[in-house]
Design a protein around this motif. Structure first.
Motif, PDB file in Angstrom:
ATOM      1  N   GLY A  27      24.823  -0.340 -13.222  1.00  0.00           N
ATOM      2  CA  GLY A  27      25.403  -1.609 -13.618  1.00  0.00           C
ATOM      3  C   GLY A  27      24.952  -2.775 -12.757  1.00  0.00           C
ATOM      4  O   GLY A  27      23.945  -2.710 -12.038  1.00  0.00           O
ATOM      5  N   SER A  28      25.731  -3.856 -12.793  1.00  0.00           N
ATOM      6  CA  SER A  28      25.416  -5.066 -12.034  1.00  0.00           C
ATOM      7  C   SER A  28      25.352  -4.789 -10.535  1.00  0.00           C
ATOM      8  O   SER A  28      24.405  -5.187  -9.849  1.00  0.00           O
ATOM      9  CB  SER A  28      26.486  -6.131 -12.316  1.00  0.00           C
ATOM     10  N   GLY A  42      30.518  -3.772  -6.017  1.00  0.00           N
ATOM     11  CA  GLY A  42      31.384  -3.532  -7.163  1.00  0.00           C
ATOM     12  C   GLY A  42      32.805  -3.134  -6.844  1.00  0.00           C
ATOM     13  O   GLY A  42      33.769  -3.725  -7.342  1.00  0.00           O
ATOM     14  N   ASN A  63      36.023 -11.901 -12.904  1.00  0.00           N
ATOM     15  CA  ASN A  63      35.761 -10.785 -13.822  1.00  0.00           C
ATOM     16  C   ASN A  63      34.705 -11.132 -14.873  1.00  0.00           C
ATOM     17  O   ASN A  63      34.342 -10.280 -15.681  1.00  0.00           O
ATOM     18  CB  ASN A  63      37.064 -10.376 -14.540  1.00  0.00           C
ATOM     19  N   ARG A  65      31.434 -11.657 -16.921  1.00  0.00           N
ATOM     20  CA  ARG A  65      30.150 -10.962 -16.978  1.00  0.00           C
ATOM     21  C   ARG A  65      29.216 -11.703 -17.933  1.00  0.00           C
ATOM     22  O   ARG A  65      29.578 -12.002 -19.064  1.00  0.00           O
ATOM     23  CB  ARG A  65      30.344  -9.513 -17.457  1.00  0.00           C
ATOM     24  N   GLU A  67      26.308 -12.412 -20.551  1.00  0.00           N
ATOM     25  CA  GLU A  67      25.894 -11.628 -21.718  1.00  0.00           C
ATOM     26  C   GLU A  67      24.467 -11.923 -22.175  1.00  0.00           C
ATOM     27  O   GLU A  67      23.907 -11.149 -22.953  1.00  0.00           O
ATOM     28  CB  GLU A  67      26.853 -11.889 -22.888  1.00  0.00           C
ATOM     29  N   GLY A  73      24.533  -8.832 -18.108  1.00  0.00           N
ATOM     30  CA  GLY A  73      25.091  -7.629 -17.488  1.00  0.00           C
ATOM     31  C   GLY A  73      25.651  -7.859 -16.104  1.00  0.00           C
ATOM     32  O   GLY A  73      26.436  -7.046 -15.604  1.00  0.00           O
ATOM     33  N   HIS A  74      25.252  -8.966 -15.466  1.00  0.00           N
ATOM     34  CA  HIS A  74      25.738  -9.228 -14.107  1.00  0.00           C
ATOM     35  C   HIS A  74      27.145  -9.801 -14.122  1.00  0.00           C
ATOM     36  O   HIS A  74      27.502 -10.609 -14.972  1.00  0.00           O
ATOM     37  CB  HIS A  74      24.814 -10.208 -13.373  1.00  0.00           C
ATOM     38  N   ASN A  75      27.943  -9.375 -13.140  1.00  0.00           N
ATOM     39  CA  ASN A  75      29.273  -9.903 -12.936  1.00  0.00           C
ATOM     40  C   ASN A  75      29.194 -11.072 -11.959  1.00  0.00           C
ATOM     41  O   ASN A  75      28.502 -10.999 -10.939  1.00  0.00           O
ATOM     42  CB  ASN A  75      30.179  -8.792 -12.386  1.00  0.00           C
ATOM     43  N   ASN A  78      30.114 -10.233  -8.320  1.00  0.00           N
ATOM     44  CA  ASN A  78      29.084  -9.435  -7.649  1.00  0.00           C
ATOM     45  C   ASN A  78      27.978 -10.337  -7.116  1.00  0.00           C
ATOM     46  O   ASN A  78      27.467 -10.138  -6.008  1.00  0.00           O
ATOM     47  CB  ASN A  78      28.490  -8.408  -8.614  1.00  0.00           C
TER      48      ASN A  78
END
Length: 304
Positions: A27-28, A42, A63, A65, A67, A73-75, A78
């Protein structure tokens, strides 16, 4: 500790120290870890948001993210944690600044700041490397995990050790047994600190089994593995006894096919004071632990 535990416990008059996994590889968080050679942000981010007393707008921002485009895909959080870490080169200062933004009163600590990979040995002898490859198996998910280890071994963050040793209550779980909880318990010094602590040791058993990790596990199977990883005995085991409707279970599994079935338990456990069996799941919607129910049980166990 996951959201279900933290959001409930933060309302009680207690001091919380969260020890976070830092070796996520998917993931991110996993992308940032690989691109910038940092520890994963994360789990730290999720814990900080769960403990936050900030406005809903700020929580939603943390929160958020992306798109589309290169950031897909990155938060957001993060990215922020990574940027702060790279500019300050001081993880303690990074977390302090994020705590100010989110108005967090409790401690959130990394289990380690050293680099490593989580590895699993399957029953056929094959070794799976990387947290995400254990979490989302590309191999035959019916094969059991026989051993889990870190390569290389890494030392615990000193403040994490200190927090564990002085704790009145140590709560483990709920969480993915091998891809999440083990990457904390395997860090050098953590199991030793847990066993040196005079605090009560509590394990919150998962509500459902997971493909590739805990296929067919019962409550006692989880306990056996946790006690092996932590190198000691638990004082209490909290587990769910509520069976949701078949319709609700089927609907939830459509969204989460990796979750197989409710964790089974032997009714004789209810006669053992070590095992605390209760209706723990939310009354409607997803089959997850109810934060209020969990917090009440945990707080009562805190009492002398």
């Amino acid at each position: 500790m996951p959201k279900a535990v933290l959001t409930g416990l933060k309302k009680y008059p207690i001091d919380i120290s969260v020890i976070c996994a830092m070796l996520d590889s998917g993931g991110s968080a996993g992308r940032l870890r690989k691109d910038y050679n940092i520890v994963s942000p994360g789990d730290i981010r999720r814990s900080l948001v769960s403990l936050s007393n900030a406005s809903p707008t700020i929580k939603n921002l943390f929160n958020f993210r992306f798109e589309k485009g290169e950031l897909a895909g990155h938060n957001f959080a993060n990215l922020l944690i990574t940027a702060l870490d790279l500019t300050t080169n001081d993880y303690k200062k990074t977390i302090t600044e994020i705590k100010k933004i989110l108005n967090v009163k409790h401690e959130v600590l990394p289990v380690t700041l050293e680099k490593s990979e989580l590895c699993a040995v399957l029953e056929n002898g094959k070794i799976i490397s990387g947290e995400t490859n254990i979490d989302i198996p590309k191999h035959n998910a019916n094969l059991k995990i026989k051993k889990i280890f870190l390569k290389p071994t890494v030392k615990a963050y000193p403040k994490a050790i200190a927090a564990i040793k002085k704790a009145d209550l140590i709560v483990i779980g709920p969480g993915d047994l091998y891809s999440s909880l083990s990457q904390i318990l395997l860090v050098k010094g953590i199991a030793e600190a847990i066993n040196q602590s005079h605090g009560k040791k509590i394990f919150i058993c998962n509500a459902m089994t997971k493909l590739g990790e805990t296929n067919g596990f019962s409550v006692t199977d989880f306990v056996r593995e946790i006690e092996k990883l932590s190198k000691g005995k638990l004082d209490y085991v909290i587990f769910n006894t509520k069976m949701p409707s078949t319709k609700r279970l089927v609907a939830y599994r459509k969204e989460h096919p990796e979750l197989l079935s409710l964790v089974n338990f032997n009714r004789s456990l209810l006669k053992d004071k070590k095992f605390v069996g209760k209706d723990l799941i939310s009354p409607v919607g997803e089959i997850v632990h109810d934060s209020k129910k969990l917090a009440k049980i945990i707080f009562n166990l805190c009492k002398p």
